[in-house]
Structures are given as C-alpha cells and as structure tokens.
Design a protein around this motif. Structure first.
Motif, PDB file in Angstrom:
ATOM      1  N   ILE A 194     -31.955  12.155 -36.741  1.00  0.00           N
ATOM      2  CA  ILE A 194     -32.486  11.192 -37.646  1.00  0.00           C
ATOM      3  C   ILE A 194     -33.602  11.296 -37.383  1.00  0.00           C
ATOM      4  CG2 ILE A 194     -32.968   8.800 -37.941  1.00  0.00           C
ATOM      5  CD1 ILE A 194     -30.570   9.959 -38.883  1.00  0.00           C
TER       6      ILE A 194
ATOM      7  N   GLN B  21     -32.262   4.446 -44.588  1.00  0.00           N
ATOM      8  CA  GLN B  21     -31.158   5.113 -43.857  1.00  0.00           C
ATOM      9  C   GLN B  21     -30.270   5.859 -44.953  1.00  0.00           C
ATOM     10  OE1 GLN B  21     -30.757   1.750 -40.598  1.00  0.00           O
ATOM     11  NE2 GLN B  21     -29.065   2.332 -41.153  1.00  0.00           N
TER      12      GLN B  21
ATOM     13  N   LYS C  25     -22.427   6.908 -43.431  1.00  0.00           N
ATOM     14  CA  LYS C  25     -23.843   5.354 -43.053  1.00  0.00           C
ATOM     15  C   LYS C  25     -23.815   4.723 -41.828  1.00  0.00           C
ATOM     16  CE  LYS C  25     -22.302   4.339 -47.838  1.00  0.00           C
ATOM     17  NZ  LYS C  25     -22.558   3.469 -48.780  1.00  0.00           N
TER      18      LYS C  25
ATOM     19  N   VAL D  99     -25.533   6.681 -38.567  1.00  0.00           N
ATOM     20  CA  VAL D  99     -27.004   6.723 -39.406  1.00  0.00           C
ATOM     21  C   VAL D  99     -27.659   5.102 -38.707  1.00  0.00           C
ATOM     22  CG1 VAL D  99     -28.143   6.942 -41.027  1.00  0.00           C
ATOM     23  CG2 VAL D  99     -26.444   8.349 -40.672  1.00  0.00           C
ATOM     24  N   ASN D 100     -26.794   4.634 -38.842  1.00  0.00           N
ATOM     25  CA  ASN D 100     -27.554   2.997 -38.847  1.00  0.00           C
ATOM     26  C   ASN D 100     -27.398   3.140 -37.026  1.00  0.00           C
ATOM     27  OD1 ASN D 100     -27.624   0.383 -39.382  1.00  0.00           O
ATOM     28  ND2 ASN D 100     -25.988  -0.192 -38.873  1.00  0.00           N
TER      29      ASN D 100
ATOM     30  N   CYS E 254     -29.860   4.757 -35.776  1.00  0.00           N
ATOM     31  CA  CYS E 254     -31.036   4.695 -36.406  1.00  0.00           C
ATOM     32  C   CYS E 254     -31.723   2.837 -35.396  1.00  0.00           C
ATOM     33  CB  CYS E 254     -31.421   3.998 -37.676  1.00  0.00           C
ATOM     34  SG  CYS E 254     -31.882   4.922 -38.214  1.00  0.00           S
TER      35      CYS E 254
ATOM     36  N   ARG F  57     -38.963   0.290 -39.090  1.00  0.00           N
ATOM     37  CA  ARG F  57     -38.679  -0.028 -39.945  1.00  0.00           C
ATOM     38  C   ARG F  57     -39.922  -0.686 -40.602  1.00  0.00           C
ATOM     39  NH1 ARG F  57     -32.558  -0.080 -39.987  1.00  0.00           N
ATOM     40  NH2 ARG F  57     -31.913   1.055 -37.990  1.00  0.00           N
TER      41      ARG F  57
END
Length: 155
Positions: free
Chosen positions: A47, A59, A70, A73-74, A77, A88
């Motif tokens: 990331i 995202q 996903k 990634v979530n 993050c 964000r």
C-alpha cells in the motif's frame, strides 16, 4: 496392484506453483527486512509503495493496483492509519469512499525503504545480464497480461 497414474506435470514444474513460490521467497525476504526495520508487513508495504508514487488513491484503486483483496487492503490501510503513516480524506466524487494518502511520516519511511528495496532488487537481478533482465521483465509483463485475459474471458 499398481494404479495407473496420469502424466500431469509434477508440481515443481507447474508454472503457477513456480511463480507462487518464487514470489513468496522474494516477498518473504523483503518482508523480513521491512518488518525488522520498519515494523511493516507485506500488505502494508505494498500500500505504501503504491501511495508513494501517487498523491492519493481510493481503497478500490489500491486493491486493483496491488492485486490484493479488499479485506487485505482495508486491514493494511487501517494499520497504517493507526500508525499515522496514511491519512484518509472523503472522496468528493463518491461519498462512499475515501482517498488514502501517505502522511509526512509515511513519506519519510517510504523514502527510507525505497533504497533498501532497490538494493534487494539489485541483488536479485545480479546473476542476470542486462539482456536477460529485459527479457525477464518482458516475460513477466506478458504473463500478467495473459492472466488478465483469462480472467476476462471467464467473467
């Protein structure tokens, strides 16, 4: 009584397996370095690497660019945000998503990691001639394209 065996390729000679174990070996070694120095896992570094080359990404964009799901990634993050390495901002074009960007601290760590990453890359490619490196990059690109075409054909 002997059973008939198929003449399917041995796993060690099965291209997806070879690519996977090669990727895991390279990523695992790099991850050890990132974890020891920066307390970053592979997903978190991926990331940061993508964000290091962009102002900000959603995202969804990060998932597409890293080929991670996903949820991964979530999770990455969230860890990076909790550490103050990314921030964000609401996405003005889509109220359901946010733009994720490196903070100043995240950029500083990215700046420290890139020379390390380039050094590992140099060591990995050292056994190859310049021509072989070019061929390797071309072949890998063509494999990614072919993989994308297979997925598109099945959708």
């Amino acid at each position: 009584m002997p059973t008939e065996t198929s003449h399917a390729p041995v796993l060690a000679n099965f291209l997806p397996y070879e690519l996977s174990i090669t990727s895991n070996a390279v990523s695992g070694r790099i991850a050890e370095l990132y974890q020891a120095r920066f307390e970053l896992k592979i997903a978190e570094w991926r990331i940061m690497a993508v964000l290091g080359e962009a102002e900000a990404r959603t995202q969804r964009e990060l998932a597409a660019l890293t080929l991670m799901d996903k949820v991964a990634v979530n999770r990455a993050c969230k860890v990076l945000e909790d550490r103050g390495l990314v921030g964000r901002q609401p996405n003005a074009q889509d109220g359901r998503s946010h733009h994720v960007a490196l903070t100043d601290e995240g950029r500083a760590i990215y700046g420290q990691i890139m020379p390390l990453a380039r050094d590992v890359e140099r060591q990995l490619l050292e056994p190859f001639t310049t021509s072989e490196r070019d061929v390797l990059r071309d072949l890998l690109g063509r494999l990614r394209t072919a993989a994308g075409q297979i997925e598109a054909a099945e959708d």
